[in-house]
Write a protein that holds these residues in place. Structure first.
Motif, mmCIF file in Angstrom:
data_model
loop_
_atom_site.group_PDB
_atom_site.id
_atom_site.type_symbol
_atom_site.label_atom_id
_atom_site.label_comp_id
_atom_site.label_asym_id
_atom_site.label_seq_id
_atom_site.Cartn_x
_atom_site.Cartn_y
_atom_site.Cartn_z
ATOM 1 N N ASP A 214 -72.931 0.736 -61.879
ATOM 2 C CA ASP A 214 -72.621 -0.653 -61.519
ATOM 3 C C ASP A 214 -72.408 -1.515 -62.753
ATOM 4 N N PRO A 234 -65.604 0.542 -59.538
ATOM 5 C CA PRO A 234 -64.774 -0.605 -59.186
ATOM 6 C C PRO A 234 -65.631 -1.854 -59.014
ATOM 7 N N ARG A 235 -65.183 -2.978 -59.531
ATOM 8 C CA ARG A 235 -65.870 -4.280 -59.504
ATOM 9 C C ARG A 235 -67.162 -4.277 -60.315
ATOM 10 N N LYS A 259 -59.407 -1.588 -61.376
ATOM 11 C CA LYS A 259 -60.748 -1.510 -60.768
ATOM 12 C C LYS A 259 -61.425 -2.889 -60.679
ATOM 13 N N SER A 260 -60.677 -3.961 -60.926
ATOM 14 C CA SER A 260 -61.266 -5.323 -60.901
ATOM 15 C C SER A 260 -62.512 -5.404 -61.774
#
Ligand SMILES: NC(=O)c1ccc[n+]([C@@H]2O[C@H](COP(=O)([O-])OP(=O)(O)OC[C@H]3O[C@@H](n4cnc5c(N)ncnc54)[C@H](OP(=O)(O)O)[C@@H]3O)[C@@H](O)[C@H]2O)c1
Length: 327
Positions: A214, A234-235, A259-260
């Motif tokens: 994360d 992603p994010r 992947k923002s």
């Protein structure tokens, strides 16, 4: 009064550090004179010595007294100055700390809890406050979160691994040798990859079900940043909080698009510039460092006069726990 101080008269390698005797003015209103007892050696000192004045480190006129933090004792207060009383043990984040005495704004001193020794405060106050904003405020860690920390066996790495694990997160690390990887496993990490023996991207993906962590805490910089983008989920957030291997340099913003990815390049000073925030951060840090659940080893304790040796040790990548200088 006069005090001994490690100064630089030009930028360069560890050899430019020299011991001088310098005049110190009496503390003015609002200031305190601190007798330093344990001075932390931080990577920021190396950036300053080399003249790498990126981000918050602006160039100062030579000669420059080195250092960014210390623990010590208040010896005098300026006229009409409120602050920790004379004789109080304090820590501070501030310039000119590679010295016998330093004059600091009294309001910027942190009284030290009794349970925190001068040496541990010297080694961990700056790193502790940094870990505090990294794992509690910038990207709050907790159960269900997975973090990757580069240089997991370094001063910051040992702290981040333990604090993140304490908050309930899964901590994965990278380190530069099998011995360092072994060490980091004792400091909160569930898995540690020797990134000198193999590229870390695939192992990190394998450890996270192909998704990625994360958050990535990257204090290494040039050698790891781009590859970190390849394994963040992603994010996810990539926190480039240090540049031990060199500055990241320019990179294409488009690399974040698919992947923002959120990227940030923080500095401690903007996370403790507000006095109330600084006090709360110090409380949380002191609590974490003294509750007995975070181990705070000291790598070496050297006389202030041997500051150059301390810098060589850090730059050689042989150190793990932090080094402290004693005036
Ligand atoms: N932004 C902030 O607020 C803030 C505040 C405090 C500290 N920091 C940053 O946190 C990082 C860690 O600080 P620290 O003082 O605790 O240092 P440290 O982690 O004890 O030492 C740096 C580590 O980086 C790794 N490294 C990788 N490539 C390197 C290279 N080319 N040269 C030297 N080291 C290399 C080494 O570990 P391996 O051998 O395992 O690779 C080395 O032990 C630094 O980048 C520092 O600037 C940032």
């Amino acid at each position: 009064m006069q005090t001994e101080a490690i100064r630089i008269h030009r930028h360069g390698g560890p050899e430019v550090l020299q011991m001088d005797r310098v005049d110190l003015p009496d503390p003015a209103p609002g200031q305190a004179l601190v007798r330093n007892t344990a001075i932390g050696v931080n990577y920021a000192d190396i950036y300053e010595r080399e003249g790498d004045h990126g981000g918050p480190h602006s160039a100062k006129p030579m000669p420059v007294t080195m250092g960014h933090m210390a623990a010590g004792v208040v010896e005098a207060l300026g006229p009409d100055t409120a602050g920790p009383a004379v004789g109080t043990r304090v820590g501070y984040i501030g310039p000119n700390s590679y010295a016998g005495h330093t004059v600091m704004p009294a309001a910027r001193l942190f009284p030290l809890p009794e349970a925190l020794s001068d040496e541990v405060a010297g080694a961990y106050l700056l790193r502790g406050l940094t870990a505090e904003y990294l794992v509690r405020r910038l990207y709050p860690l907790g159960p269900g979160k997975t973090a990757l920390v580069h240089a997991a066996a370094g001063g910051m790495g040992l702290l981040l691994g333990q604090w993140g694990a304490l908050l309930g997160a899964r901590m994965i690390g990278t380190a530069g040798s099998p011995e360092k990887a072994e060490l980091a496993l004792q400091f909160g990490y569930s898995d540690v990859i020797d990134y000198n023996a193999q590229d870390f991207v695939q192992p990190v993906l394998d450890l996270t079900g192909g998704v990625g962590p994360d958050v990535i805490y990257d204090g290494v910089g040039r050698a790891t940043f781009r590859r970190s983008l390849d394994c963040i989920r992603p994010r996810g957030m990539v926190i480039s909080y240090g540049t031990a291997s060199g500055n990241v340099g320019e990179f294409d913003l488009q690399l974040l698009h698919s992947k923002s990815i959120v990227v940030t390049r923080p500095t401690l000073r903007s996370w403790i510039s507000d006095p109330d925030e600084a006090a709360a951060a110090a409380r949380a840090t002191f609590e974490a460092l003294t509750a007995g659940r975070i181990v705070t080893p000291i790598g070496a304790t050297l006389p202030l006069a041997r500051a150059a040796e301390a810098h060589r040790m850090m730059e050689s990548r042989t150190t793990t726990a932090p080094i402290v200088l004693i005036p």
